[in-house]
Enzyme design. Structure first.
Site, PDB file in Angstrom:
ATOM      1  N   ASP A   7     -58.390   5.183  76.265  1.00  0.00           N
ATOM      2  CA  ASP A   7     -58.826   5.526  74.906  1.00  0.00           C
ATOM      3  C   ASP A   7     -58.625   4.359  73.937  1.00  0.00           C
ATOM      4  O   ASP A   7     -59.423   4.177  73.018  1.00  0.00           O
ATOM      5  CB  ASP A   7     -58.012   6.749  74.433  1.00  0.00           C
ATOM      6  CG  ASP A   7     -58.509   7.327  73.113  1.00  0.00           C
ATOM      7  OD1 ASP A   7     -59.738   7.358  72.917  1.00  0.00           O
ATOM      8  OD2 ASP A   7     -57.685   7.754  72.291  1.00  0.00           O
ATOM      9  N   LYS A  53     -67.809   4.570  72.508  1.00  0.00           N
ATOM     10  CA  LYS A  53     -66.793   4.572  73.540  1.00  0.00           C
ATOM     11  C   LYS A  53     -66.242   6.002  73.684  1.00  0.00           C
ATOM     12  O   LYS A  53     -66.388   6.773  72.732  1.00  0.00           O
ATOM     13  CB  LYS A  53     -65.674   3.601  73.192  1.00  0.00           C
ATOM     14  CG  LYS A  53     -64.875   4.033  71.933  1.00  0.00           C
ATOM     15  CD  LYS A  53     -63.526   3.425  71.862  1.00  0.00           C
ATOM     16  CE  LYS A  53     -62.469   4.202  72.555  1.00  0.00           C
ATOM     17  NZ  LYS A  53     -62.018   5.437  71.908  1.00  0.00           N
ATOM     18  N   LYS A  62     -49.492   7.610  70.414  1.00  0.00           N
ATOM     19  CA  LYS A  62     -49.667   8.729  69.482  1.00  0.00           C
ATOM     20  C   LYS A  62     -48.277   9.269  69.159  1.00  0.00           C
ATOM     21  O   LYS A  62     -47.339   9.081  69.910  1.00  0.00           O
ATOM     22  CB  LYS A  62     -50.497   9.825  70.130  1.00  0.00           C
ATOM     23  CG  LYS A  62     -51.897   9.317  70.509  1.00  0.00           C
ATOM     24  CD  LYS A  62     -52.957  10.284  70.076  1.00  0.00           C
ATOM     25  CE  LYS A  62     -54.344   9.788  70.397  1.00  0.00           C
ATOM     26  NZ  LYS A  62     -55.126   9.386  69.235  1.00  0.00           N
ATOM     27  N   HIS A  84     -60.138  -1.045  71.954  1.00  0.00           N
ATOM     28  CA  HIS A  84     -59.636  -1.566  70.675  1.00  0.00           C
ATOM     29  C   HIS A  84     -58.601  -2.682  70.852  1.00  0.00           C
ATOM     30  O   HIS A  84     -58.703  -3.746  70.240  1.00  0.00           O
ATOM     31  CB  HIS A  84     -59.002  -0.448  69.848  1.00  0.00           C
ATOM     32  CG  HIS A  84     -59.897   0.732  69.611  1.00  0.00           C
ATOM     33  ND1 HIS A  84     -61.250   0.606  69.384  1.00  0.00           N
ATOM     34  CD2 HIS A  84     -59.645   2.065  69.552  1.00  0.00           C
ATOM     35  CE1 HIS A  84     -61.767   1.819  69.196  1.00  0.00           C
ATOM     36  NE2 HIS A  84     -60.818   2.713  69.304  1.00  0.00           N
ATOM     37  N   HIS A 100     -65.183   0.712  66.863  1.00  0.00           N
ATOM     38  CA  HIS A 100     -65.097   0.740  65.395  1.00  0.00           C
ATOM     39  C   HIS A 100     -64.026  -0.202  64.850  1.00  0.00           C
ATOM     40  O   HIS A 100     -64.047  -0.560  63.689  1.00  0.00           O
ATOM     41  CB  HIS A 100     -64.948   2.172  64.862  1.00  0.00           C
ATOM     42  CG  HIS A 100     -63.578   2.757  65.012  1.00  0.00           C
ATOM     43  ND1 HIS A 100     -63.143   3.333  66.169  1.00  0.00           N
ATOM     44  CD2 HIS A 100     -62.535   2.855  64.148  1.00  0.00           C
ATOM     45  CE1 HIS A 100     -61.901   3.767  66.009  1.00  0.00           C
ATOM     46  NE2 HIS A 100     -61.505   3.481  64.783  1.00  0.00           N
ATOM     47  N   ARG A 114     -78.310  21.016  69.795  1.00  0.00           N
ATOM     48  CA  ARG A 114     -78.900  22.177  70.465  1.00  0.00           C
ATOM     49  C   ARG A 114     -79.039  23.404  69.574  1.00  0.00           C
ATOM     50  O   ARG A 114     -79.942  24.197  69.742  1.00  0.00           O
ATOM     51  CB  ARG A 114     -77.986  22.572  71.640  1.00  0.00           C
ATOM     52  CG  ARG A 114     -78.513  22.143  72.974  1.00  0.00           C
ATOM     53  CD  ARG A 114     -77.538  22.557  74.030  1.00  0.00           C
ATOM     54  NE  ARG A 114     -76.156  22.298  73.569  1.00  0.00           N
ATOM     55  CZ  ARG A 114     -75.121  22.142  74.367  1.00  0.00           C
ATOM     56  NH1 ARG A 114     -75.275  22.223  75.649  1.00  0.00           N
ATOM     57  NH2 ARG A 114     -73.909  21.913  73.889  1.00  0.00           N
TER      58      ARG A 114
END
Ligand code: BG6
Length: 481
Positions: free
Chosen positions: A229, A142, A334, A234, A172, A46
């Site tokens: 996520d 994703k 994480k 994955h 990926h 944009r």
């Protein structure tokens, strides 16, 4: 020069993905192979930039991700293939200059939607209004949706304009060299196949751990969580590659049929099974890599009472003849002690301990996908000396010793596949929706039963309950041996 002439139009051209992953991946490929003179990457967004301002910005943002292979002269030559296009995605008229640019040559056409799915609809409409959906491929990122229904809606939006064979759903992890090597290991060698089954395998463990927290993605992550996520995509894709039957061929659909068969065989969990087979965790303050790490709840963009998980461990089961009864333990989190992706296949013990006691898990195949790429086969051997005493050894295949060529990053490989029109490493709609179907009861149980995440200290391997989950079956997570 193998890469055909291409026109890659990247929506979300000023976004994090473009800067951190896509543009650096294209530069790496450019260094190896160059681009045909008419090839161009058009970054659409944009903001009101000129080509020059955008390239100068790339200079600051992208350069730092390119690292040691950086070469100033080649970088300048690469920048000449980069164009900026100011686009109001919701205004059909604003696609006209794009049409003119794209139709100025016969390049392979790839549209990369590196934007929020909420604007897929106007983008698809804008492209179709100008006939740009014909003879083109579209790549989507994703997460596609937050549950089965929203995923189906997004797939419908794209599917109204592009045929399935034009749609490249990226995961990926499938582009990682090491993941493809796993297929080579399984289907390029004769000795694994006879033991790759319930009679010989005791359990399989798949871990993706990260040192990183949620970085600057607080708003996104708080709505998403580790299950959506990482697990829905994955981890389940890795599970498919470990568990699938040899496909009829390496054609895209044959590979994807084989993966889909695994997803369909995953045993759906009842609410009680979710409560006993899934651990939901969230990090509290701690230390990672010698540095203080704040609690998830104190990160920017996170609601103070958020119940979003940053860690998941699951015991999954596959109801098919090859793997019935073999637990597949999946975990991801994480703020773990280290960044790692690893698959461990633990074999059953010897039938009879003729040579004395062998510890649990003494025969296992450990495939490290990242940060290093290696395969180790753990065996028992005789310790030197005049008695028959066994000790664990491992046979190593460290691929650095075998392959000296540069290994591509997942995004680079997949971008090139999209340009070449090779769909094998992309996820088909039915696979993606089936993965949501399996994950949904977990999300629903957490919601219906208000399952609060168990806290773990940042820099540790997750909540104690994850150890209990696997210990209950008489096993340990691999690194705890
Ligand atoms: C992404 C997730 O898909 O994968 C991120 O959205 C995660 O949260 C990343 O950090 C991990 O990828 P890699 O390749 O660094 O292991």
């Amino acid at each position: 020069m193998n890469t055909p002439a291409f026109s890659l139009i990247m929506f979300g051209g000023t976004g994090d993905l473009a800067m951190r992953k896509l543009l650096p991946a294209l530069y790496q490929s450019y260094l190896d192979d160059g681009f045909k003179p008419t090839s161009f990457v058009m970054c659409a967004a944009r903001s009101d930039y000129s080509h020059e301002t955008y390239r100068a910005w790339m200079n600051d943002s992208v350069k730092q991700h390119v690292k040691e292979r950086f070469d100033e002269a080649k970088w300048q030559a690469f920048l000449l293939h980069i164009e900026y296009f100011r686009l109001d995605a919701t205004n059909v008229e604003s696609y006209l200059p794009l049409k003119q640019r794209v139709e100025s040559n016969d390049n392979e056409r790839v549209f990369y939607l590196a934007t929020s799915p909420s604007i897929f609809e106007p983008i698809c409409t804008g492209l179709a209004a100008h006939g740009l959906n014909v003879n083109a491929r579209v790549v989507v990122e994703k997460p596609l949706g937050h549950d089965l229904k929203s995923c189906q809606e997004i797939n419908d939006v794209i599917g109204r304009v592009f045929e399935e064979k034009q749609i490249y759903r990226i995961d990926h992890y499938l582009g990682k060299e090491s993941v493809q090597n796993l297929m080579a290991l399984r289907f390029g060698n004769s000795f694994f196949e006879p033991i790759w089954r319930r009679e010989r395998i005791a359990n399989v463990q798949i871990t993706i751990s990260e040192e990183l927290g949620i970085e600057k993605r607080g708003d996104f992550y708080d709505e998403t969580g580790a299950l959506r996520d990482m697990v829905q995509n994955h981890l389940l894709q890795l599970l498919c590659i470990v568990a699938m039957d040899p496909p009829a061929s390496m054609d895209a659909d044959a590979v994807r049929d084989a993966k889909l068969a695994v997803l369909r065989s995953l045993k759906p969990m009842t609410q009680d099974e979710v409560l006993s087979n899934v651990v939901r965790g969230q990090y509290k303050a701690g230390t990672v890599g010698g540095k203080d790490a704040p609690a998830f709840l104190d990160e920017a963009g996170i609601a103070p009472n958020s119940a979003t998980e940053t860690y998941v461990a699951i015991k999954a089961e596959i109801n098919n003849w090859r793997f019935a009864g073999v637990p597949f333990y999946l975990r991801t989190g994480k703020r773990m002690p280290k960044r790692m992706a690893e698959i461990v296949v633990e074999f059953k013990p010897v039938a009879y301990e003729l040579l004395g006691k062998t510890p649990q898990g003494s025969n296992r195949l450990v495939i490290e996908l990242q940060p290093e790429e290696s395969m180790r086969m753990y065996c028992m051997a005789k310790r030197p000396g005049n008695t028959m005493r066994l000790g664990p050894v491992h046979l190593d295949m460290d691929s650095d010793d075998f392959f000296t060529e540069r290994r591509m990053d997942g995004y680079e490989r997949l971008l090139l596949d999209a340009i070449h029109g090779n769909l094998a490493l992309f996820v088909r709609r039915d696979e993606q929706e089936q993965a949501w179907r399996w994950v949904e009861p977990i999300m629903n149980t957490w919601q219906d039963q208000s399952v609060a995440p168990k806290l773990y200290t940042a820099g540790t391997w997750g909540p104690a309950a994850a150890n209990a989950l696997i210990a209950r079956d008489g096993f340990n997570w691999h690194e705890e041996l």
